[in-house]
Structures are given as structure tokens and as C-alpha cells.
Scaffold this motif. Sequence first.
Motif, PDB file in Angstrom:
ATOM      1  N   PRO A 249     -16.802 -29.272 -52.606  1.00 16.29           N
ATOM      2  CA  PRO A 249     -16.367 -28.385 -51.515  1.00 16.29           C
ATOM      3  C   PRO A 249     -15.922 -29.166 -50.281  1.00 16.29           C
ATOM      4  CG  PRO A 249     -18.350 -27.520 -52.536  1.00 16.29           C
ATOM      5  CD  PRO A 249     -18.121 -28.880 -53.129  1.00 16.29           C
ATOM      6  N   GLN A 250     -16.596 -30.306 -50.002  1.00 14.39           N
ATOM      7  CA  GLN A 250     -16.221 -31.087 -48.825  1.00 14.39           C
ATOM      8  C   GLN A 250     -14.782 -31.599 -48.938  1.00 14.39           C
ATOM      9  OE1 GLN A 250     -18.952 -31.483 -50.601  1.00 14.39           O
ATOM     10  NE2 GLN A 250     -20.703 -31.180 -49.217  1.00 14.39           N
ATOM     11  N   SER A 251     -14.417 -32.073 -50.132  1.00 12.71           N
ATOM     12  CA  SER A 251     -13.056 -32.600 -50.294  1.00 12.71           C
ATOM     13  C   SER A 251     -12.024 -31.482 -50.271  1.00 12.71           C
ATOM     14  CB  SER A 251     -12.948 -33.383 -51.602  1.00 12.71           C
ATOM     15  OG  SER A 251     -13.135 -32.528 -52.727  1.00 12.71           O
ATOM     16  N   LEU A 252     -12.441 -30.263 -50.571  1.00  7.99           N
ATOM     17  CA  LEU A 252     -11.529 -29.112 -50.511  1.00  7.99           C
ATOM     18  C   LEU A 252     -11.543 -28.439 -49.141  1.00  7.99           C
ATOM     19  CD1 LEU A 252     -12.309 -27.421 -53.954  1.00  7.99           C
ATOM     20  CD2 LEU A 252     -10.189 -28.564 -53.315  1.00  7.99           C
ATOM     21  N   ARG A 253     -12.426 -28.901 -48.250  1.00 14.41           N
ATOM     22  CA  ARG A 253     -12.613 -28.272 -46.936  1.00 14.41           C
ATOM     23  C   ARG A 253     -12.907 -26.781 -47.104  1.00 14.41           C
ATOM     24  NH1 ARG A 253      -7.537 -30.755 -43.442  1.00 14.41           N
ATOM     25  NH2 ARG A 253      -7.895 -32.962 -43.936  1.00 14.41           N
ATOM     26  N   ALA A 254     -13.793 -26.494 -48.015  1.00 11.87           N
ATOM     27  CA  ALA A 254     -14.087 -25.102 -48.327  1.00 11.87           C
ATOM     28  C   ALA A 254     -15.569 -24.944 -48.650  1.00 11.87           C
ATOM     29  CB  ALA A 254     -13.239 -24.630 -49.510  1.00 11.87           C
ATOM     30  N   THR A 255     -15.981 -23.677 -48.693  1.00 12.86           N
ATOM     31  CA  THR A 255     -17.335 -23.328 -49.113  1.00 12.86           C
ATOM     32  C   THR A 255     -17.238 -22.453 -50.348  1.00 12.86           C
ATOM     33  OG1 THR A 255     -18.144 -23.381 -46.832  1.00 12.86           O
ATOM     34  CG2 THR A 255     -19.489 -22.187 -48.433  1.00 12.86           C
ATOM     35  N   ASP A 270      -9.117 -23.767 -43.486  1.00 14.99           N
ATOM     36  CA  ASP A 270      -7.835 -24.468 -43.651  1.00 14.99           C
ATOM     37  C   ASP A 270      -7.256 -24.056 -45.006  1.00 14.99           C
ATOM     38  OD1 ASP A 270      -5.672 -26.165 -43.786  1.00 14.99           O
ATOM     39  OD2 ASP A 270      -6.767 -27.904 -43.016  1.00 14.99           O
ATOM     40  N   LEU A 271      -6.696 -22.864 -45.035  1.00 12.21           N
ATOM     41  CA  LEU A 271      -6.259 -22.280 -46.303  1.00 12.21           C
ATOM     42  C   LEU A 271      -5.164 -23.121 -46.967  1.00 12.21           C
ATOM     43  CD1 LEU A 271      -6.457 -19.949 -48.316  1.00 12.21           C
ATOM     44  CD2 LEU A 271      -4.796 -18.685 -46.924  1.00 12.21           C
ATOM     45  N   GLN A 272      -4.223 -23.636 -46.196  1.00 12.96           N
ATOM     46  CA  GLN A 272      -3.129 -24.408 -46.783  1.00 12.96           C
ATOM     47  C   GLN A 272      -3.665 -25.655 -47.478  1.00 12.96           C
ATOM     48  OE1 GLN A 272       0.345 -25.099 -44.336  1.00 12.96           O
ATOM     49  NE2 GLN A 272       0.742 -27.080 -45.293  1.00 12.96           N
ATOM     50  N   PHE A 273      -4.547 -26.404 -46.799  1.00 12.55           N
ATOM     51  CA  PHE A 273      -5.092 -27.628 -47.389  1.00 12.55           C
ATOM     52  C   PHE A 273      -5.908 -27.310 -48.637  1.00 12.55           C
ATOM     53  CE2 PHE A 273      -8.389 -30.774 -48.007  1.00 12.55           C
ATOM     54  CZ  PHE A 273      -7.704 -31.965 -47.896  1.00 12.55           C
ATOM     55  N   THR A 274      -6.784 -26.318 -48.549  1.00 10.87           N
ATOM     56  CA  THR A 274      -7.649 -25.989 -49.679  1.00 10.87           C
ATOM     57  C   THR A 274      -6.832 -25.548 -50.887  1.00 10.87           C
ATOM     58  OG1 THR A 274      -9.422 -25.322 -48.175  1.00 10.87           O
ATOM     59  CG2 THR A 274      -9.566 -24.515 -50.437  1.00 10.87           C
ATOM     60  N   THR A 275      -5.832 -24.723 -50.655  1.00  9.26           N
ATOM     61  CA  THR A 275      -4.990 -24.244 -51.755  1.00  9.26           C
ATOM     62  C   THR A 275      -4.205 -25.402 -52.379  1.00  9.26           C
ATOM     63  OG1 THR A 275      -4.773 -22.097 -50.659  1.00  9.26           O
ATOM     64  CG2 THR A 275      -3.204 -22.595 -52.408  1.00  9.26           C
ATOM     65  N   THR A 276      -3.654 -26.255 -51.509  1.00  3.34           N
ATOM     66  CA  THR A 276      -2.888 -27.402 -52.017  1.00  3.34           C
ATOM     67  C   THR A 276      -3.764 -28.308 -52.871  1.00  3.34           C
ATOM     68  OG1 THR A 276      -1.420 -27.352 -50.097  1.00  3.34           O
ATOM     69  CG2 THR A 276      -1.507 -29.406 -51.359  1.00  3.34           C
ATOM     70  N   GLU A 277      -4.959 -28.625 -52.391  1.00  4.26           N
ATOM     71  CA  GLU A 277      -5.852 -29.509 -53.127  1.00  4.26           C
ATOM     72  C   GLU A 277      -6.274 -28.902 -54.461  1.00  4.26           C
ATOM     73  OE1 GLU A 277      -6.945 -32.825 -52.194  1.00  4.26           O
ATOM     74  OE2 GLU A 277      -5.071 -32.342 -51.153  1.00  4.26           O
ATOM     75  N   ALA A 278      -6.524 -27.592 -54.472  1.00  4.08           N
ATOM     76  CA  ALA A 278      -6.904 -26.924 -55.719  1.00  4.08           C
ATOM     77  C   ALA A 278      -5.747 -26.940 -56.715  1.00  4.08           C
ATOM     78  CB  ALA A 278      -7.344 -25.489 -55.434  1.00  4.08           C
ATOM     79  N   LEU A 279      -4.526 -26.735 -56.233  1.00  4.96           N
ATOM     80  CA  LEU A 279      -3.363 -26.734 -57.119  1.00  4.96           C
ATOM     81  C   LEU A 279      -3.056 -28.146 -57.637  1.00  4.96           C
ATOM     82  CD1 LEU A 279      -1.028 -24.238 -55.212  1.00  4.96           C
ATOM     83  CD2 LEU A 279      -2.219 -23.841 -57.364  1.00  4.96           C
ATOM     84  N   ASN A 293      -5.239 -16.160 -55.929  1.00  4.73           N
ATOM     85  CA  ASN A 293      -5.055 -15.305 -54.743  1.00  4.73           C
ATOM     86  C   ASN A 293      -5.504 -16.073 -53.503  1.00  4.73           C
ATOM     87  OD1 ASN A 293      -4.706 -13.219 -52.960  1.00  4.73           O
ATOM     88  ND2 ASN A 293      -6.525 -12.088 -53.584  1.00  4.73           N
ATOM     89  N   ALA A 294      -4.576 -16.358 -52.621  1.00  6.55           N
ATOM     90  CA  ALA A 294      -4.881 -17.047 -51.363  1.00  6.55           C
ATOM     91  C   ALA A 294      -4.483 -16.120 -50.215  1.00  6.55           C
ATOM     92  CB  ALA A 294      -4.115 -18.368 -51.275  1.00  6.55           C
TER      93      ALA A 294
END
Length: 319
Positions: A249-255, A270-279, A293-294
Motif C-alpha cells: 500500500p505504501q508504494s501505491l500511496r493507498a490504503t 493521489d488517485l492518478q498515481f495509485t491508478t497508474t501504479e496498479a495498471l 473503477n477509479a
Amino acid sequence: METTPNVIEVTDLRRRYGAKGTGGFDAVRGVSFRVAQGELFALLGTNGAGKTSTVELLEGLAAPTAGSIRILGHDPYHERKRVRSRTGVMLQQGGFAPDLTVAETLRMWKGCTARPRPITEALAMVGLDHRADVRVKNLSGGEKRRLDLALATLGDPEVLFLDEPTTGMDPQGRRETWEIIRELRGRGTTVVLTTHYLEEAELLADSLAIMNEGLIAASGTVADIVATHPSVLSFRLPPGFDAEDLPSPQSLRATLTGSEGRSVHMSTMDLQFTTTEALVWARDKGIELKELNARSASLEEAFMHIARNGAMETEATRS
């Protein structure tokens, strides 16, 4: 650069019911805000939050316990004569004479209104011109709300108070009323709106405040308020993968807020960063993220967060 003058100025407003000490209740506990000319300001809050008490003070129906209000430069309670003719009020429920027709109701109200517009124009604006000869008791709930709006705007007010203006309307009637409100605002009318329809506030308001326990818990534009709450990213992983296979989660900046089977839900600022990293992770693994779904936070989520946290804080205080 010229600034638009404030039509409404509220400073440290307070309203108490009952005696001082433990025998009374503070409904409004120090509220301040400004509304510029031609702006639509939405005042939101759960039942008991203090918004109705606040609006009644703005309308000049009572004097504040403390603090000050200026409507068009005047105190709406002590200088009521200077303010009342320049404002319109649409109450949550009108008190019509049921046996009068729609046109007769407006003619009666016209005699109490400074600088009234023609009745035909007032009825056409709210889409009731074809119902002019119908008795009020035979109108639908939505039509009665339109009649309320026609009465509130009969005097072409500079400041318009709208209390739950679309309650009882069908979806089409609600959207038509929104267009009327936008038109009034476009002509320079300053509007104060209270509503339980958060979509209504989100679509119409230039700025808003959310009240909780007699205080303003959040204020600003819809974007300002929504930006303080996390966005949501969700997807379904293919067979052979689960949430433990994702980057930390830390590397995705998400919980990670939930994972059921292969369904994953994350919250992030930081939706853009998290979505980009997941993709990028999914691309490198050669997999497809199903049901992706973002979405940014909504006003409803911000409102519910404030209401829920306020209730928890109140209960903690009582305990």
C-alpha cells in the motif's frame, strides 16, 4: 481587479433556545460565512445540525443570541422594512388557501409584494401558466412547490431563500426547477439553498457549507470539500492472484480498505498515481484488472463522513 460585493455577511452567529446554563440549547454556536452577489450558496447538514435555525435568522424571523448578520448591508431583523421587499422566501411547506385558484393565489400575494412582476410571467417561469384556473387543492405536490417558487420570485428579489425547493417533484420537474434557479442566478439574484438532495447542491452551488452540531464543519466549493476526502480505486483480480500479490500500500500511496476474494478496494489521496501504479503492475504481470473503477470522492461521501464523525464525537463527549 474588481471583487464582487458581498450581499450576505454572517459573523460569529449564535442562536440559543431556552435559558442560560443547562436549561437551554445552543442550536447555532458561532457560524461565519460570506455570500457574494449572484452566487448560489448551499447550506447543508443533517436534521438538527442548525441550518434551519441559521436560515430563519438570515430571513429576519428572529434576532440572533449573539453575532451579526447583514443582508444587502442591513440587519434583517432590526431593519426588516429595508430588507424584506428585496428578498424572496420559499418555505419548506407553503400555507395556501386550498379553494383559491393558482391565479387567484398569485393575485392575492401580489397585493403584498413590492414591485411585482406580471402574474402571467410568474406562472410561465415555473411552468404553471396552463394551470392558472385550477384550484390549489387539486395541484400535485410538485405543482404546489412550483407555486411556492412563483410566489417567492413574484417581486423579482435580489436575495432568494430556497428551503428544500424540489421536495415532492418528479425527476423532470426537479431538473426544470434547477434550470429556473440557474436562470435567476444568471440574472444576478443571490440564492441561499437548503436541500437534502446532495446532487442538487453539487450541481447548483457556487459554494457551500456543511453544518454539524451548530458549527460549520466544512466550507468552500464542492471541489474544495471533496478534495479533502480520499478517492476510491477498485478492481477484480484474475484467478491465481489475490490482494497479497499487489505492491505494498505504501508504494501505491493507498490504503487497502477491503478485499473479498479477488475484489480489491483502495482509498487514496493521489488517485492518478495509485491508478497508474496498479495498471503498470498489471501490465508487467500480463494480467487484466476486471471491473476497474477509479473515481474521486463525492459530496455525499464528504457529507456522510462529517455526519458520522460528528455523531461519534458527540457520543464520546456524552460518555
